[in-house]
Scaffold this motif. Structure first.
Motif, PDB file in Angstrom:
ATOM      1  N   GLU A 119       0.833  -1.209   0.000  1.00 54.65           N
ATOM      2  CA  GLU A 119       0.000   0.000   0.000  1.00 54.65           C
ATOM      3  C   GLU A 119       0.866   1.257   0.000  1.00 54.65           C
ATOM      4  OE1 GLU A 119      -2.588  -0.403   3.345  1.00 54.65           O
ATOM      5  OE2 GLU A 119      -3.737  -2.046   2.444  1.00 54.65           O
ATOM      6  N   PHE A 120       2.048   1.163   0.594  1.00 56.33           N
ATOM      7  CA  PHE A 120       2.928   2.332   0.607  1.00 56.33           C
ATOM      8  C   PHE A 120       3.426   2.647  -0.796  1.00 56.33           C
ATOM      9  CE2 PHE A 120       7.311   4.145   1.193  1.00 56.33           C
ATOM     10  CZ  PHE A 120       6.881   5.420   1.492  1.00 56.33           C
ATOM     11  N   THR A 121       3.683   1.617  -1.572  1.00 54.80           N
ATOM     12  CA  THR A 121       4.095   1.833  -2.959  1.00 54.80           C
ATOM     13  C   THR A 121       3.006   2.592  -3.714  1.00 54.80           C
ATOM     14  OG1 THR A 121       5.409  -0.198  -2.957  1.00 54.80           O
ATOM     15  CG2 THR A 121       4.808   0.696  -5.104  1.00 54.80           C
ATOM     16  N   ALA A 122       1.750   2.176  -3.507  1.00 51.64           N
ATOM     17  CA  ALA A 122       0.623   2.851  -4.154  1.00 51.64           C
ATOM     18  C   ALA A 122       0.495   4.298  -3.648  1.00 51.64           C
ATOM     19  CB  ALA A 122      -0.663   2.085  -3.880  1.00 51.64           C
ATOM     20  N   LYS A 123       0.759   4.504  -2.366  1.00 52.41           N
ATOM     21  CA  LYS A 123       0.670   5.850  -1.793  1.00 52.41           C
ATOM     22  C   LYS A 123       1.713   6.775  -2.410  1.00 52.41           C
ATOM     23  CE  LYS A 123      -0.853   8.981   1.048  1.00 52.41           C
ATOM     24  NZ  LYS A 123      -2.224   9.520   0.928  1.00 52.41           N
ATOM     25  N   GLN A 124       2.905   6.269  -2.623  1.00 53.01           N
ATOM     26  CA  GLN A 124       3.949   7.070  -3.249  1.00 53.01           C
ATOM     27  C   GLN A 124       3.539   7.516  -4.654  1.00 53.01           C
ATOM     28  OE1 GLN A 124       8.289   6.132  -2.676  1.00 53.01           O
ATOM     29  NE2 GLN A 124       7.452   4.205  -1.960  1.00 53.01           N
ATOM     30  N   LEU A 125       2.945   6.590  -5.411  1.00 55.14           N
ATOM     31  CA  LEU A 125       2.494   6.915  -6.771  1.00 55.14           C
ATOM     32  C   LEU A 125       1.418   7.998  -6.737  1.00 55.14           C
ATOM     33  CD1 LEU A 125       2.352   3.299  -8.260  1.00 55.14           C
ATOM     34  CD2 LEU A 125       3.981   5.107  -8.868  1.00 55.14           C
ATOM     35  N   GLU A 126       0.523   7.897  -5.760  1.00 57.05           N
ATOM     36  CA  GLU A 126      -0.554   8.886  -5.620  1.00 57.05           C
ATOM     37  C   GLU A 126       0.023  10.268  -5.299  1.00 57.05           C
ATOM     38  OE1 GLU A 126      -3.778  10.124  -2.247  1.00 57.05           O
ATOM     39  OE2 GLU A 126      -3.313   7.983  -2.450  1.00 57.05           O
ATOM     40  N   VAL A 127       0.952  10.322  -4.347  1.00 51.46           N
ATOM     41  CA  VAL A 127       1.540  11.599  -3.941  1.00 51.46           C
ATOM     42  C   VAL A 127       2.378  12.193  -5.078  1.00 51.46           C
ATOM     43  CG1 VAL A 127       3.135  12.717  -2.335  1.00 51.46           C
ATOM     44  CG2 VAL A 127       1.510  11.026  -1.486  1.00 51.46           C
ATOM     45  N   ALA A 128       3.097  11.337  -5.817  1.00 48.41           N
ATOM     46  CA  ALA A 128       3.893  11.816  -6.954  1.00 48.41           C
ATOM     47  C   ALA A 128       2.993  12.449  -8.014  1.00 48.41           C
ATOM     48  CB  ALA A 128       4.688  10.656  -7.552  1.00 48.41           C
ATOM     49  N   ARG A 129       1.809  11.861  -8.215  1.00 47.83           N
ATOM     50  CA  ARG A 129       0.854  12.408  -9.186  1.00 47.83           C
ATOM     51  C   ARG A 129       0.371  13.780  -8.733  1.00 47.83           C
ATOM     52  NH1 ARG A 129      -4.344  12.553  -9.025  1.00 47.83           N
ATOM     53  NH2 ARG A 129      -4.517  10.962  -7.397  1.00 47.83           N
ATOM     54  N   LEU A 130       0.065  13.922  -7.450  1.00 44.49           N
ATOM     55  CA  LEU A 130      -0.383  15.209  -6.907  1.00 44.49           C
ATOM     56  C   LEU A 130       0.722  16.263  -7.039  1.00 44.49           C
ATOM     57  CD1 LEU A 130      -2.191  14.020  -3.640  1.00 44.49           C
ATOM     58  CD2 LEU A 130      -3.260  14.793  -5.772  1.00 44.49           C
ATOM     59  N   LEU A 131       1.973  15.814  -6.883  1.00 42.83           N
ATOM     60  CA  LEU A 131       3.111  16.715  -7.025  1.00 42.83           C
ATOM     61  C   LEU A 131       3.219  17.195  -8.468  1.00 42.83           C
ATOM     62  CD1 LEU A 131       5.420  17.795  -5.191  1.00 42.83           C
ATOM     63  CD2 LEU A 131       6.799  15.858  -5.972  1.00 42.83           C
ATOM     64  N   ASP A 132       3.051  16.262  -9.403  1.00 36.52           N
ATOM     65  CA  ASP A 132       3.112  16.592 -10.831  1.00 36.52           C
ATOM     66  C   ASP A 132       2.014  17.579 -11.219  1.00 36.52           C
ATOM     67  OD1 ASP A 132       5.289  15.026 -11.324  1.00 36.52           O
ATOM     68  OD2 ASP A 132       4.157  13.295 -12.031  1.00 36.52           O
ATOM     69  N   GLU A 133       0.841  17.395 -10.631  1.00 34.03           N
ATOM     70  CA  GLU A 133      -0.309  18.225 -10.986  1.00 34.03           C
ATOM     71  C   GLU A 133      -0.291  19.577 -10.278  1.00 34.03           C
ATOM     72  OE1 GLU A 133      -3.598  15.756  -9.968  1.00 34.03           O
ATOM     73  OE2 GLU A 133      -3.351  14.405 -11.693  1.00 34.03           O
ATOM     74  N   GLY A 134       0.696  19.764  -9.409  1.00 33.83           N
ATOM     75  CA  GLY A 134       0.796  21.035  -8.704  1.00 33.83           C
ATOM     76  C   GLY A 134      -0.188  21.193  -7.569  1.00 33.83           C
ATOM     77  N   VAL A 135      -0.843  20.103  -7.197  1.00 35.19           N
ATOM     78  CA  VAL A 135      -1.819  20.147  -6.101  1.00 35.19           C
ATOM     79  C   VAL A 135      -1.111  20.347  -4.766  1.00 35.19           C
ATOM     80  CG1 VAL A 135      -3.627  18.867  -4.887  1.00 35.19           C
ATOM     81  CG2 VAL A 135      -3.428  18.693  -7.388  1.00 35.19           C
ATOM     82  N   VAL A 136       0.091  19.758  -4.634  1.00 34.16           N
ATOM     83  CA  VAL A 136       0.889  19.909  -3.410  1.00 34.16           C
ATOM     84  C   VAL A 136       2.316  20.279  -3.793  1.00 34.16           C
ATOM     85  CG1 VAL A 136      -0.491  18.242  -2.106  1.00 34.16           C
ATOM     86  CG2 VAL A 136       1.515  17.445  -3.370  1.00 34.16           C
ATOM     87  N   ASP A 137       3.032  20.932  -2.851  1.00 37.15           N
ATOM     88  CA  ASP A 137       4.449  21.201  -3.089  1.00 37.15           C
ATOM     89  C   ASP A 137       5.262  20.084  -2.439  1.00 37.15           C
ATOM     90  OD1 ASP A 137       4.449  21.701  -0.351  1.00 37.15           O
ATOM     91  OD2 ASP A 137       4.622  23.861  -0.570  1.00 37.15           O
ATOM     92  N   MET A 138       6.586  20.161  -2.544  1.00 36.35           N
ATOM     93  CA  MET A 138       7.425  19.073  -2.049  1.00 36.35           C
ATOM     94  C   MET A 138       7.291  18.881  -0.543  1.00 36.35           C
ATOM     95  SD  MET A 138       9.413  16.653  -2.871  1.00 36.35           S
ATOM     96  CE  MET A 138       9.960  17.024  -4.546  1.00 36.35           C
ATOM     97  N   GLY A 139       7.241  19.994   0.201  1.00 35.89           N
ATOM     98  CA  GLY A 139       7.100  19.889   1.648  1.00 35.89           C
ATOM     99  C   GLY A 139       5.809  19.200   2.045  1.00 35.89           C
ATOM    100  N   ALA A 140       4.713  19.587   1.373  1.00 30.02           N
ATOM    101  CA  ALA A 140       3.410  18.978   1.667  1.00 30.02           C
ATOM    102  C   ALA A 140       3.398  17.504   1.253  1.00 30.02           C
ATOM    103  CB  ALA A 140       2.306  19.727   0.941  1.00 30.02           C
ATOM    104  N   ALA A 141       4.101  17.200   0.166  1.00 34.76           N
ATOM    105  CA  ALA A 141       4.173  15.817  -0.303  1.00 34.76           C
ATOM    106  C   ALA A 141       4.868  14.932   0.728  1.00 34.76           C
ATOM    107  CB  ALA A 141       4.906  15.756  -1.640  1.00 34.76           C
TER     108      ALA A 141
END
Length: 341
Positions: free
Chosen positions: A255-277
């Motif tokens: 599940e952590f692997t899936a979580k990383q993919l989700e957060v990376a997508r949000l980072l790409d989309e500009g929804v979150v910055d690196m600190g928030a990620a």
């Protein structure tokens, strides 16, 4: 009380610094290193450390007060450097007269070491490299912990044995350096003390102590596990720097692997910055760890454990664990003296 003459002599600097009978710290394990385990370790002569983790200042305030109600012995508080309320947490420690604050999770932000020392506390920092260890000492750290990748929870890329060989010969003579990661028996403690360590830190050996509030299912997972079951998480996106975590293999690691993919997508989309990620990742671990430790969900929760987990075979009181470690260390040192003679 048993006399551990040789071990105590080598631990003398660490004991004086901590104000304890034995220079054995308990690693800060979120949800596990709380008032019951921390006070038990301090009462047994070791040095308990509260894991603040993602606690709010109000929760930490209550936890320190609860710990002080259970022990009059010294104990410390572990603070995560990326916590958004770090300076408020430092003030809580100051309010309670906490004598030692451990900073973990990265380089201490500007002013944090000074704020802790202004409150009269000693500062302990984690040093993953010799260069950073020197820098932290110059910046005001009173002691260092060098922790290898065999440890449970968040880990670095280098083994304890290599870190010890790199750092102890260079820093231990003039500075206080505690060694952590993969320590499960006293013979190894003796070896690090002989190399100049002021003491040691263990987490996994204490996680299943009688005084630990961890769920019975969490403890049973430890008893069943071997060293190779404690695996490090994998980073799936190099753009998202995630500190690896060592835990027992289960659905939660997937599940952590899936979580990383989700957060990376949000980072790409500009929804979150690196600190928030990165905070999103930390919150994932905090929740997953709570499910395992408190709720007993050892399938999808995070059962953080070091590679010394295979040496944890039963539930036993903290005082017995410390006595066994000290006895093993003393026997090892005495045997070396007999051979030399």
């Amino acid at each position: 009380m048993a006399a551990y003459t040789k071990t105590s002599a080598l631990m003398a600097r660490g004991c004086e610094f901590l104000g304890t009978e034995y220079a054995i710290l308990c690693g800060a394990m979120s949800w596990v290193s709380e008032r019951n385990l921390v006070s038990a370790i301090s009462n047994a002569g070791g040095f308990g450390v509260i894991a603040c983790g993602a606690m709010t200042p109000e929760l930490l305030d209550a936890e320190i007060a609860g710990t002080k109600a259970l022990t009059a012995k010294p104990f410390g508080v572990n603070l995560i450097t990326m916590h958004p309320q770090l300076f408020d947490l430092i003030e809580v420690c100051k309010k309670h007269g906490v004598g030692h604050v451990v900073l973990a999770g990265g380089i201490p932000p500007k002013g944090s070491v000074e704020a802790i020392k202004a409150g009269g506390a000693k500062v302990i920092c984690f040093a993953p490299t010799l260069a950073l260890g020197k820098k932290l000492l110059r910046s005001g750290a009173d002691a260092l912990v060098i922790e290898g990748m065999e440890a449970g929870g968040h880990i670095g890329p280098v083994s304890t044995s290599v870190l010890a060989q790199e750092i102890l010969p260079n820093l231990a003579a003039d500075n206080l350096v505690f060694v952590a990661g993969g320590i499960g028996r006293g013979e190894l403690i003796a070896g690090y003390l002989e190399m100049g360590a002021a003491g040691v830190q263990l987490g996994t050996r204490f996680a299943c102590a009688s005084e630990s509030i961890a769920h019975a299912a969490f403890k049973k997972a430890f008893f069943r596990a071997s060293a190779r079951d404690a695996i490090a998480s994998v980073q799936v996106d190099p753009r998202l720097p995630v500190i690896p975590v060592r835990a027992l293999r289960n659905k939660g690691t997937e599940e952590f692997t899936a979580k990383q993919l989700e957060v990376a997508r949000l980072l790409d989309e500009g929804v979150v910055d690196m600190g928030a990620a990165q905070l999103e990742i930390e919150h994932f671990w905090a929740g997953a760890l709570r499910r395992a430790v408190i709720d007993g969900d050892v399938e999808s929760g995070s059962v953080m454990a070091g590679q010394s987990v295979g040496m944890v075979t039963k539930e036993e009181p903290v005082v017995d664990i410390i006595a066994e470690l000290m006895t093993e260390s003393e026997a090892a040192l005495s045997n070396r003296g007999a051979v030399a003679a």
